[in-house]
Design an enzyme around this catalytic site. Structure first.
Site, PDB file in Angstrom:
ATOM      1  N   ARG A  56       0.852  -1.196   0.000  1.00 23.24           N
ATOM      2  CA  ARG A  56       0.000   0.000   0.000  1.00 23.24           C
ATOM      3  C   ARG A  56       0.887   1.245   0.000  1.00 23.24           C
ATOM      4  O   ARG A  56       0.639   2.197  -0.710  1.00 23.24           O
ATOM      5  CB  ARG A  56      -0.960   0.011   1.203  1.00 23.24           C
ATOM      6  CG  ARG A  56      -1.814   1.243   1.193  1.00 23.24           C
ATOM      7  CD  ARG A  56      -2.983   1.342   2.180  1.00 23.24           C
ATOM      8  NE  ARG A  56      -3.183   0.289   3.108  1.00 23.24           N
ATOM      9  CZ  ARG A  56      -2.600   0.215   4.324  1.00 23.24           C
ATOM     10  NH1 ARG A  56      -1.799   1.179   4.746  1.00 23.24           N
ATOM     11  NH2 ARG A  56      -2.844  -0.802   5.109  1.00 23.24           N
ATOM     12  N   TYR A 108     -14.852  19.314 -13.988  1.00 20.63           N
ATOM     13  CA  TYR A 108     -15.349  17.962 -14.299  1.00 20.63           C
ATOM     14  C   TYR A 108     -16.531  17.659 -13.360  1.00 20.63           C
ATOM     15  O   TYR A 108     -16.449  17.959 -12.159  1.00 20.63           O
ATOM     16  CB  TYR A 108     -14.198  16.978 -14.077  1.00 20.63           C
ATOM     17  CG  TYR A 108     -14.591  15.536 -14.145  1.00 20.63           C
ATOM     18  CD1 TYR A 108     -14.871  14.947 -15.370  1.00 20.63           C
ATOM     19  CD2 TYR A 108     -14.684  14.765 -12.990  1.00 20.63           C
ATOM     20  CE1 TYR A 108     -15.239  13.611 -15.434  1.00 20.63           C
ATOM     21  CE2 TYR A 108     -15.040  13.435 -13.050  1.00 20.63           C
ATOM     22  CZ  TYR A 108     -15.318  12.863 -14.274  1.00 20.63           C
ATOM     23  OH  TYR A 108     -15.680  11.541 -14.332  1.00 20.63           O
ATOM     24  N   ASP A 180      -6.223  20.720 -12.072  1.00 19.16           N
ATOM     25  CA  ASP A 180      -6.542  19.483 -12.798  1.00 19.16           C
ATOM     26  C   ASP A 180      -6.040  19.675 -14.232  1.00 19.16           C
ATOM     27  O   ASP A 180      -6.598  20.463 -14.989  1.00 19.16           O
ATOM     28  CB  ASP A 180      -8.069  19.262 -12.757  1.00 19.16           C
ATOM     29  CG  ASP A 180      -8.503  17.967 -13.442  1.00 19.16           C
ATOM     30  OD1 ASP A 180      -7.739  17.444 -14.285  1.00 19.16           O
ATOM     31  OD2 ASP A 180      -9.620  17.495 -13.149  1.00 19.16           O
ATOM     32  N   LYS A 205      -7.237   9.097 -18.788  1.00 23.62           N
ATOM     33  CA  LYS A 205      -7.441   9.814 -20.049  1.00 23.62           C
ATOM     34  C   LYS A 205      -6.148   9.806 -20.874  1.00 23.62           C
ATOM     35  O   LYS A 205      -5.662   8.753 -21.207  1.00 23.62           O
ATOM     36  CB  LYS A 205      -7.956  11.223 -19.728  1.00 23.62           C
ATOM     37  CG  LYS A 205      -9.056  11.243 -18.658  1.00 23.62           C
ATOM     38  CD  LYS A 205     -10.358  10.594 -19.108  1.00 23.62           C
ATOM     39  CE  LYS A 205     -11.361  10.391 -17.972  1.00 23.62           C
ATOM     40  NZ  LYS A 205     -11.683  11.545 -17.177  1.00 23.62           N
TER      41      LYS A 205
END
Ligand SMILES: *Cc1c(COP(=O)(O)O)cnc(C)c1O
Length: 388
Positions: A56, A108, A180, A205
């Protein structure tokens, strides 16, 4: 968290896209970073290990990706997450109840959903501002503001925010600027160089670019901020699996090539739509008719392949969308294949109708994510779809 190799910095972007953050595997010399599909690491004795304890916190495949993206974004430390929203949620854990975040009003769709339907319940406060005008950002900087978050260009209306101007205001206020950068990618726009503190991506993306995984990443330059983010990453655990990290790492190798091809196709299709529909109905930062064309040229080195256009009604949008042969009707963006989307009923369905109307996300608005197919094939497809 992974810190970039200092030696990577001497190279150009296209070289770093392929090599930064990666070294041939010391065990075998494998040229490609292995997928370290493991949850834990054997330790040599109590308190003695090779720097890896539990996956992790750290995984070598993920670290290679984190260094690679950090280098592309001109940062020093990268962090990979299991999705773009998981990344943003972890970034927001830097703040505490009572803190206010100024947020661009056209982000977004999932961003205001996370803020208004989940994070408000933990005492965070949000103000929404049209960040195209830096003065409005300045006016919103009340003493409780700890961060400003923007996206530029925005989805789907292609609004731009002047990153350097807003960074100056935010720094003066002692807050953090979070950007972003999913749409522009570091190939066309590097917010950290313009004064931002945190840049993040949906790696789903363009960075991955092949529509075959979900992921996110954040990059910073400040050591203290990096340590806080690494603590959150490990404590909250929104990390990607090694195979997904490896897919993005493979994707970024061709990022500069793909973005050049996306940009060329995007410009051609935007110009075609501009002539066919009229400039007032086409939204693309690379068109001289875009109200922020000068800022686009200054802040971005390419305009990309996201284009929105107004068809006047939902019925006409539906008619046209049903006629494409190459453009697939789908959510998402940034893959090698061309997609067409109806924001009001698909990507932005979670935005309340009044807010959609106020922003200009009409029922006749259609959005392209233009792929890297042959441009003449794409132009013929658009022409055919629009024909009566
Ligand atoms: C897709 C997207 C996100 C969310 O990322 P996921 O990987 O889907 O969680 C955030 N911002 C922008 C601009 C996006 O396009």
């Amino acid at each position: 968290m992974s810190r970039i190799f200092d030696t990577d910095l001497q190279y150009a972007m296209s070289t770093r896209a392929i090599h930064a953050g990666q070294r041939p595997d010391p065990t075998s010399g494998a040229i490609m970073t292995p997928i370290y599909q493991t949850s834990t690491y054997a330790q040599e004795g109590l308190g003695r290990n090779k720097g890896y304890e539990y996956a992790r916190g750290k995984n070598p495949t993920r670290e290679a990706l984190e260094r690679n993206i950090a280098s592309l974004e001109s940062g020093t430390h990268g962090f990979a997450f299991g999705s773009g929203m998981g990344c943003l949620d972890s970034i927001m854990k830097l703040f505490k109840a009572g803190d206010r975040i100024v947020c661009a009003d056209n982000m977004y769709g999932g961003t205001p959903r996370l803020f208004d339907r989940i994070l408000v319940n933990y005492g965070l406060k949000f103000s929404y501002v049209d960040t195209r005008d830096p003065q409005r950002v300045a006016d919103a900087l009340t003493p409780d503001v700890r961060a400003v978050i923007i996206e530029t260009p925005t989805n789907p209306l292609m609004h731009l925010t002047d990153i350097a101007a807003v960074a100056g205001l935010v720094k003066q206020h002692g807050a953090l600027l979070i950007v972003d950068n999913t749409f522009a990618t570091p190939v066309f726009q590097r917010p950290l160089e313009l004064g931002a503190d945190i840049v993040f991506h949906s790696t789903t993306k363009y960075l991955n670019g092949h529509s075959d995984m979900i992921g996110g990443a954040a990059v910073v330059r400040d050591d203290e901020l990096a340590a806080r983010l690494q603590f959150i990453l490990n404590a909250a655990g929104a990390v990607p699996g090694p195979f997904d990290a490896w897919l993005v790492l493979r994707g970024t190798k061709t990022l500069t090539l793909r973005m050049a091809a996306h940009d060329a196709n995007g410009r051609s299709i935007a110009h075609f739509l501009d002539q066919r529909l009229g400039s007032e109905r086409v939204f693309y930062p690379g068109l001289p008719s875009h109200p922020q064309f000068e800022l686009a040229k200054r802040q971005m080195s390419g305009f990309g392949a996201m284009i929105s256009f107004e068809l006047g009604s939902k019925a006409e949008a539906e008619r046209v969308m049903g006629r494409f042969r190459l453009f697939a009707i789908a959510e998402s963006l940034g893959g090698v294949e061309s997609l067409v989307n109806h924001p009001a009923s698909m990507t932005h369905a979670s935005v309340p109708p009044e807010r959609r109307a106020a922003l200009g996300i009409t029922d006749g608005l259609v959005r392209f994510s233009v792929g890297v197919e042959d441009v003449n094939d794409l132009l013929a497809d658009v022409e055919h779809a629009l024909a009566r």
